[in-house]
Design a protein around this motif. Structure first.
Motif, short mmCIF file in Angstrom:
data_model
loop_
_atom_site.label_atom_id
_atom_site.label_comp_id
_atom_site.label_asym_id
_atom_site.label_seq_id
_atom_site.Cartn_x
_atom_site.Cartn_y
_atom_site.Cartn_z
N TYR A 137 52.63 -52.93 54.76
CA TYR A 137 53.41 -52.10 53.84
C TYR A 137 54.76 -52.77 53.57
O TYR A 137 55.26 -53.55 54.38
N GLY A 176 56.95 -47.64 51.79
CA GLY A 176 56.22 -48.11 52.97
C GLY A 176 56.33 -47.11 54.11
O GLY A 176 55.34 -46.79 54.80
N SER A 195 48.63 -44.10 47.98
CA SER A 195 49.95 -43.86 47.40
C SER A 195 49.96 -42.56 46.62
O SER A 195 50.98 -42.12 46.12
#
Ligand SMILES: O=c1ccn([C@@H]2O[C@H](COP(=O)(O)O)[C@@H](O)[C@H]2O)c(=O)[nH]1
Length: 392
Positions: A46, A52, A387
């Protein structure tokens, strides 16, 4: 309900302790720590940024879901990204609430009572942006400086964990220092903090909502502190297991005689098994079992209580010869603490973590749980993070 010790208002004030105990009875005494360290984010593939940190957190949440009683988010790990980091923390807290898992925010707050009253707006009140079931507090402005904020937590059905005996060895000399004045003159700093916290739990049937932080690593100096965890009736949040070196035997030593109120928080020792969700979940499950077993055995151990019902006096405090019970009457201030990790921090490039597993892309845990990656059979966790995680 036993109403003899406290008044009815206290008993009804906060259900945090009750809710946490219910979850601990159902899922066991593990709290999954969610600390998006820079190195772990990199090792998981990430970006080292707020996104992240959010993706990492969502995946840790998945692993924790149904396997741990609670999750704990470490605020500085989000704060470093400024407003984006706080927005990420708001979203992962929202996701955790949706999952029904108990949320603890390790925001390490403390200060003048008038100043920290603002914290209630951030974490406790309905509609608070960072609504959490409990937060961590630092008592080094004097534990009584926290009273107003604790009242706000309880009035809103929330809880707090007050640092008493932290897991880092730098804390020991301050926390075992003997008080020179005040109600706890002759007792240690940690003792006064624990006693003041206990006062909020008196008269509450079952587990209270005002907790302590007592590290699992402190076996060597707990007797100097005069604190007997077995006499504390609120929840005890215990960091230090795994990465910081504490093992099952340390949980048994520090928490002997406790009665199911110890919540062991583990972060890097679990995260080291990611990012694969099956491995993470398996590690969480295995560590949860190890911790549960150790604490069960600790419960069966007798505490240091003497037959007359008082705690054995630690050497340094014996001069005053006052019985060490949690009969809290008040508290006086001590110096401010600067806690630092006693073990290599994966965020610090100058320090390297102990490597015991060459196959791990993140620094391997200092001690191994009974988790065996070769026995991984699959993942029963909810769907994998992406995401497109829930957003408030
Ligand atoms: O005394 C303390 C108080 C808080 N912590 C926090 O707990 C976790 C521990 O992380 P691990 O990776 O499992 O070591 C971390 O957020 C600390 O800031 C503590 O370690 N000791």
């Amino acid at each position: 309900m036993d109403m003899s010790g406290g008044n009815q208002m206290d008993v009804q004030r906060s259900d945090f302790g009750l809710r946490l105990k219910t979850c601990m009875d159902k899922y066991g005494p593990l709290c999954v720590g969610i600390d998006p360290h820079r190195k772990i984010l990199t090792d998981w593939g990430y970006n080292v940024d707020a996104e992240g940190a959010e993706l990492f957190s969502m995946r840790m949440l998945q692993a924790a879901h149904g396997r741990a009683a609670a999750v704990k988010f470490q605020t500085p790990m989000f704060e470093r990204y400024g407003s984006k980091g706080f927005a990420a923390l708001e979203r992962v807290l929202y996701a955790a609430r949706q999952m029904g898992i108990i949320t603890i925010v390790d925001c390490l707050h403390g200060g003048l009572s008038t100043t920290i009253s603002a914290i209630a707006d951030a974490y406790f009140k309905p509609g608070a942006p960072l609504l959490a079931d409990a937060i961590t507090l630092l008592p080094y402005y004097g534990a009584r400086s926290l009273s107003g904020l604790i009242d706000e937590a309880l009035d809103n059905g929330r809880g707090v964990f007050i640092a008493s005996l932290t897991s880092n060895e730098e804390g020991a000399s301050l926390q075992t220092a003997i008080r020179q004045s005040g109600d706890y003159k002759g007792r240690t700093v940690a003792y006064g903090i624990a006693s003041t916290a206990q006062k909020h739990n008196e008269g509450i049937e079952g587990m209270g909502s005002v907790g302590l932080i007592i590290g699992a690593t402190i076996g060597q100096w707990i007797s100097d502190s005069g604190v007997d965890p077995a006499q504390f009736t609120g929840p005890i949040l215990s960091p230090g297991y795994g990465w910081q070196g504490a093992e099952a035997k340390d949980l048994k030593t520090v928490f002997k005689g406790t009665k199911g109120n110890v919540l062991v928080t583990v972060s890097r020792f679990i995260a080291a098994h990611g990012p694969d969700i099956a491995m993470l979940s398996q590690a969480t499950e295995s560590i949860a079992l190890d911790v549960r077993q150790a604490l069960l055995e600790a419960t069966e151990e007798p505490s240091d209580e003497t037959p007359s019902g008082i705690v054995s006096m630690p050497k340094k405090a014996t001069e005053t010869a006052t019985p060490l019970t949690f009969a809290a009457t008040g508290e006086s201030a001590a110096a401010s603490s600067g806690a630092a990790d006693a073990v290599p921090d994966v965020d610090d490039p100058t320090e390297s973590a102990p490597q015991t597993d060459e196959s791990a892309s993140v620094p391997a845990p200092a001690v191994r749980s009974s988790f065996d990656p070769s026995k991984t059979t699959g993942d029963s966790a909810p769907a994998a993070a992406s995401s497109k995680e829930p957003r408030q």
